[in-house]
Design an enzyme around this catalytic site. Structure first.
Site, PDB file in Angstrom:
ATOM      1  N   ASP A  33       6.819  18.433 -29.173  1.00 45.76           N
ATOM      2  CA  ASP A  33       5.959  17.395 -28.612  1.00 45.76           C
ATOM      3  C   ASP A  33       4.523  17.882 -28.511  1.00 45.76           C
ATOM      4  O   ASP A  33       4.281  19.054 -28.275  1.00 45.76           O
ATOM      5  CB  ASP A  33       6.432  17.078 -27.176  1.00 45.76           C
ATOM      6  CG  ASP A  33       7.468  15.990 -27.199  1.00 45.76           C
ATOM      7  OD1 ASP A  33       8.083  15.738 -26.166  1.00 45.76           O
ATOM      8  OD2 ASP A  33       7.665  15.405 -28.277  1.00 45.76           O
TER       9      ASP A  33
ATOM     10  N   GLU B 284       0.828  -1.202   0.000  1.00 49.75           N
ATOM     11  CA  GLU B 284       0.000   0.000   0.000  1.00 49.75           C
ATOM     12  C   GLU B 284       0.869   1.260   0.000  1.00 49.75           C
ATOM     13  O   GLU B 284       0.378   2.357   0.212  1.00 49.75           O
ATOM     14  CB  GLU B 284      -0.907   0.017   1.235  1.00 49.75           C
ATOM     15  CG  GLU B 284      -1.842  -1.161   1.348  1.00 49.75           C
ATOM     16  CD  GLU B 284      -2.960  -1.118   0.327  1.00 49.75           C
ATOM     17  OE1 GLU B 284      -3.089  -2.100  -0.427  1.00 49.75           O
ATOM     18  OE2 GLU B 284      -3.665  -0.110   0.253  1.00 49.75           O
TER      19      GLU B 284
ATOM     20  N   ARG C  86      14.307  10.782 -23.050  1.00 50.25           N
ATOM     21  CA  ARG C  86      14.146  11.161 -24.456  1.00 50.25           C
ATOM     22  C   ARG C  86      14.418  12.656 -24.669  1.00 50.25           C
ATOM     23  O   ARG C  86      14.668  13.096 -25.785  1.00 50.25           O
ATOM     24  CB  ARG C  86      12.774  10.803 -25.000  1.00 50.25           C
ATOM     25  CG  ARG C  86      11.637  11.617 -24.455  1.00 50.25           C
ATOM     26  CD  ARG C  86      10.304  11.139 -25.002  1.00 50.25           C
ATOM     27  NE  ARG C  86      10.078  11.534 -26.372  1.00 50.25           N
ATOM     28  CZ  ARG C  86       9.591  12.730 -26.743  1.00 50.25           C
ATOM     29  NH1 ARG C  86       9.320  13.647 -25.812  1.00 50.25           N
ATOM     30  NH2 ARG C  86       9.383  13.012 -28.010  1.00 50.25           N
TER      31      ARG C  86
HETATM   32  N1  LIG Z   1      -0.268   6.835 -10.890  1.00 50.37           N
HETATM   33  C1  LIG Z   1      -0.134   5.731 -10.047  1.00 50.37           C
HETATM   34  C2  LIG Z   1       0.959   5.427  -9.225  1.00 50.37           C
HETATM   35  C3  LIG Z   1       0.620   4.266  -8.589  1.00 50.37           C
HETATM   36  C4  LIG Z   1       1.403   3.550  -7.560  1.00 50.37           C
HETATM   37  C5  LIG Z   1       2.715   3.954  -7.288  1.00 50.37           C
HETATM   38  C6  LIG Z   1       3.427   3.345  -6.275  1.00 50.37           C
HETATM   39  C7  LIG Z   1       2.838   2.334  -5.536  1.00 50.37           C
HETATM   40  C8  LIG Z   1       3.246   1.573  -4.425  1.00 50.37           C
HETATM   41  C9  LIG Z   1       2.222   0.707  -4.098  1.00 50.37           C
HETATM   42  N2  LIG Z   1       1.195   0.938  -4.956  1.00 50.37           N
HETATM   43  C10 LIG Z   1      -0.065   0.209  -4.917  1.00 50.37           C
HETATM   44  C11 LIG Z   1      -1.071   0.892  -4.080  1.00 50.37           C
HETATM   45  C12 LIG Z   1      -0.809   2.091  -3.444  1.00 50.37           C
HETATM   46  C13 LIG Z   1      -1.790   2.689  -2.629  1.00 50.37           C
HETATM   47  C14 LIG Z   1      -2.995   2.052  -2.451  1.00 50.37           C
HETATM   48  C15 LIG Z   1      -4.000   2.621  -1.496  1.00 50.37           C
HETATM   49  N3  LIG Z   1      -4.823   3.703  -2.037  1.00 50.37           N
HETATM   50  C16 LIG Z   1      -6.077   3.665  -1.272  1.00 50.37           C
HETATM   51  C17 LIG Z   1      -7.047   4.754  -1.731  1.00 50.37           C
HETATM   52  C18 LIG Z   1      -7.277   4.672  -3.234  1.00 50.37           C
HETATM   53  C19 LIG Z   1      -5.966   4.688  -3.988  1.00 50.37           C
HETATM   54  C20 LIG Z   1      -5.060   3.575  -3.480  1.00 50.37           C
HETATM   55  C21 LIG Z   1      -3.267   0.862  -3.094  1.00 50.37           C
HETATM   56  C22 LIG Z   1      -2.287   0.281  -3.922  1.00 50.37           C
HETATM   57  C23 LIG Z   1       1.531   1.912  -5.840  1.00 50.37           C
HETATM   58  C24 LIG Z   1       0.815   2.504  -6.857  1.00 50.37           C
HETATM   59  N4  LIG Z   1      -0.596   3.878  -8.992  1.00 50.37           N
HETATM   60  N5  LIG Z   1      -1.039   4.783  -9.888  1.00 50.37           N
END
Ligand SMILES: Nc1cc(-c2ccc3ccn(Cc4ccc(CN5CCCCC5)cc4)c3c2)n[nH]1
Length: 240
Positions: A170, A113, A155
């Site tokens: 771009d 998380e 890039r």
């Molecule tokens: N642009 C973008 C970057 C990332 C990203 C980047 C880095 C990590 C490290 C772990 N995760 C997975 C994760 C993170 C947090 C949650 C909790 N959270 C709860 C409320 C609703 C949104 C989620 C669930 C899963 C990551 C996800 N996803 N999208």
């Protein structure tokens, strides 16, 4: 530029050594180091996560392991620390342009998380730290976001792209989406290349391309049109 990535899945970053980016590394235009976070664990299970204080779903990555890893990777050289997260500021072309001027970028790829907030807070006391999102969707970890951001930044480095003008031109650099592109054959599956593009009339071609860019931007990204400064649109443009 030197780029370091810390992750529990080093293999996820292998694509950075392919193709254009791989050639940039071989040409010495950019240095890349990928580090396995578990190298800084000391227990037999190589634990990198633990339960969240305050309860809630999933696990959080432990600050101690990250601290030892980042201290080792950072050393004394100044760098910008980038932490991908769904809760980050949007990563945009402007971000990529700004980071392209950095001597050093270090990316911390979270999983589970996310990473204990004190890791960001501790390093923000001594260096620039950016918590960034690549879009409003939730990935499983930061690695894919790092692939996206490293490609967008590298890039832009001098000597990386064969045709550097395209980096300046771009899409988003004039505030609009780019329009459609065509190449041979002139007719394909009953679809023809627009005549104007074969007319040799460069003013008409430029006008046609801008009209298609405005049309596409209005249809797909009206927010970009709203964000344009007044002087950016001439009288003909305003028809869209
Ligand atoms: N642009 C973008 C970057 C990332 C990203 C980047 C880095 C990590 C490290 C772990 N995760 C997975 C994760 C993170 C947090 C949650 C909790 N959270 C709860 C409320 C609703 C949104 C989620 C669930 C899963 C990551 C996800 N996803 N999208």
């Amino acid at each position: 530029m030197r780029i370091d990535v810390v992750t529990i899945f080093p293999g996820y970053l292998a694509p950075l050594r392919e193709a254009l980016l791989g050639r940039a590394i071989e040409a010495g235009l950019v240095e890349l180091g990928v580090h396995d976070l578990r190298d800084w664990t000391h227990d037999v299970h190589q634990a990198v996560d633990d339960s969240p204080y305050g309860g809630g779903p999933g696990m959080v990555m432990r600050p101690q392991v990250w601290g030892e890893a980042l201290d080792a990777v950072l050393g004394d050289a100044p760098a910008r620390l980038v932490v991908p997260t769904p809760a980050g500021r949007p990563f945009t072309q402007a971000t990529a342009q700004a980071w392209a001027g950095e001597e050093r970028l270090v990316f911390a790829c979270g999983r589970y998380e996310g990473i204990d907030q004190r890791v960001v807070d501790a390093y923000a006391q001594r260096m620039p730290v950016d918590e960034v999102s690549i879009g409003d969707y939730v990935l499983v970890g930061g690695e894919v976001a790092v692939l996206v951001m490293v490609e967008a930044v590298v890039r832009l480095l001098p000597g990386v792209l064969g045709n550097p003008v395209s980096a300046q031109e771009d899409s988003f650099s004039d505030g609009l989406l780019e329009g459609p592109a065509y190449t041979r054959p002139v007719s394909w599956r009953g679809l023809d290349v627009p005549d104007v593009l074969r007319s040799g009339n460069h003013a008409a071609i430029a006008r046609w391309r801008r009209d298609r860019a405005l049309e596409r931007t209005a249809a797909r990204r009206p927010d970009l049109l709203d964000a344009l400064p007044d002087h950016a649109l001439d009288r003909t443009d305003r028809a869209f």
